[in-house]
Design a protein around this motif. Structure first.
Motif, PDB file in Angstrom:
ATOM      1  N   ASN A  17      48.312  29.393  39.857  1.00 55.08           N
ATOM      2  CA  ASN A  17      49.285  30.214  40.579  1.00 55.08           C
ATOM      3  C   ASN A  17      48.750  30.654  41.938  1.00 55.08           C
ATOM      4  N   ARG A  20      49.054  27.665  44.172  1.00 54.57           N
ATOM      5  CA  ARG A  20      50.452  27.498  44.606  1.00 54.57           C
ATOM      6  C   ARG A  20      50.795  28.476  45.735  1.00 54.57           C
ATOM      7  N   TYR A  24      52.252  27.676  49.611  1.00 56.87           N
ATOM      8  CA  TYR A  24      53.450  28.242  50.231  1.00 56.87           C
ATOM      9  C   TYR A  24      53.110  29.046  51.485  1.00 56.87           C
ATOM     10  N   ASP A  75      54.125  21.756  46.142  1.00 58.91           N
ATOM     11  CA  ASP A  75      54.229  22.405  44.842  1.00 58.91           C
ATOM     12  C   ASP A  75      54.023  21.347  43.759  1.00 58.91           C
ATOM     13  N   THR A 127      63.574  22.360  39.474  1.00 59.56           N
ATOM     14  CA  THR A 127      62.755  23.556  39.660  1.00 59.56           C
ATOM     15  C   THR A 127      61.886  23.446  40.907  1.00 59.56           C
ATOM     16  N   GLU A 130      64.116  23.861  43.910  1.00 58.84           N
ATOM     17  CA  GLU A 130      64.581  25.247  44.021  1.00 58.84           C
ATOM     18  C   GLU A 130      63.484  26.153  44.571  1.00 58.84           C
ATOM     19  N   ARG A 131      62.246  25.956  44.104  1.00 57.10           N
ATOM     20  CA  ARG A 131      61.151  26.821  44.551  1.00 57.10           C
ATOM     21  C   ARG A 131      60.779  26.544  46.003  1.00 57.10           C
ATOM     22  N   ARG A 134      63.682  27.739  48.457  1.00 59.41           N
ATOM     23  CA  ARG A 134      64.264  29.053  48.135  1.00 59.41           C
ATOM     24  C   ARG A 134      64.543  29.882  49.376  1.00 59.41           C
TER      25      ARG A 134
END
Length: 290
Positions: A17, A20, A24, A75, A127, A130-131, A134
């Motif tokens: 996480n 990730r 971003y 991602d 998914t 979408e991420r 977003r």
């Protein structure tokens, strides 16, 4: 200790996480990106390890990764086994608004809710899109995928995210006209070399079958981002001894191809090239337990 419904990789979940969040923070996706399998080499003992004969890693863990222009990774999702994809073990269900073909021709703006069920693999594509998009909903994107993912339900779901699609299609894919399935499956092709035909499904999806003159095989596509009539010039390898001869025995020639095929070949390799760049910077070290 693992918490309730913890994924099999719970020991490194926090580290993933954090990684990730850094992706971003420092990267922003281009308008064209690809989603594909990515392998992480691992030769130890682990029940979720895969033998990957079609990958250079040989064996290890499988991810579904999203990468865009300049082969930058944005991602990823971890795949443990069939129907065990990170947080979507049983797939996902999405409610989307739809109008029938008759309603669109009449120009009505009324829409009805339709429930779409996506399997775990298709759900991973949704998914990831979408991420990544977003905070960029006002932009248009095109997602390139291979025939493992493409079907009509996924196409409709991605349109709700303002993401178009361009992907190859399997012979038994959902939502593809039977006429095109029969042409693609025929042992003796009904198309001339370089010829293609298309059909529009529900006014949304361009389904497309093309006979590649250089490889002499039939390829099926589905797209909501490109018009099937368009074509353009592209540089291709051929076994015929024309043009510039390359080291591997092929020749390089310039030919006219459908725009769908040209763009797919141009962008679909982003994840594979990202893997090549990563392989030279790996922290893995060969060793032997004593």
């Amino acid at each position: 200790m693992p918490y309730n419904n913890a994924p099999w990789f719970w020991k490194v979940e926090n580290a993933l996480n954090v990684f990730r969040s850094q992706l971003y923070s420092f990267t922003r996706p281009g308008s064209h990106f690809a989603i594909d399998e990515s392998a992480v080499e691992f030769h130890g003992r682990m029940s979720n390890k895969f033998r990957l004969s079609h990958k250079s890693a040989g064996e290890g863990f499988v991810l579904y990764a999203l990468a865009s222009d300049k082969d930058i990774l944005h991602d990823f999702m971890v795949w443990g086994s069939r129907d065990d994809l990170e947080y979507h073990k049983n797939g996902i269900t999405i409610d989307i608004l739809s109008r029938t073909t008759r309603e669109r021709k009449k120009g009505t703006t009324e829409a009805t809710a339709m429930e779409v069920n996506l399997s775990s693999t298709k759900g991973a594509v949704y998914t990831l899109c979408e991420r990544v998009t977003r905070n960029l909903r006002h932009h248009h994107f095109v997602c390139f995928i291979d025939n493992l993912f493409t079907n009509s339900h996924l196409v409709r779901a991605l349109l709700t995210l303002n993401v178009g699609i361009c992907g190859t299609v399997r012979g038994n894919a959902m939502g593809i006209p039977q006429e095109l399935k029969e042409i693609a499956a025929a042992k003796k092709s009904q198309l001339d070399l370089g010829q293609w035909i298309y059909r529009v499904v529900d006014g949304l999806v361009n389904c497309f079958v093309w006979r590649d003159p250089e490889r002499d095989h039939v390829v099926s596509f589905a797209t909501t981002a490109y018009t099937p009539q368009a074509d353009e010039q592209a540089s291709r390898k051929t076994r015929f001894t024309v043009g510039m001869l390359l080291r591997d025995g092929f020749s390089r020639v310039v030919v006219r191809q459908p725009t769908i095929a040209v763009q797919y070949n141009l962008h679909m390799g982003h994840v594979d090239r990202a893997n090549q760049l990563r392989s030279g910077l790996t922290i893995s070290r060969s060793g032997q337990f004593k």
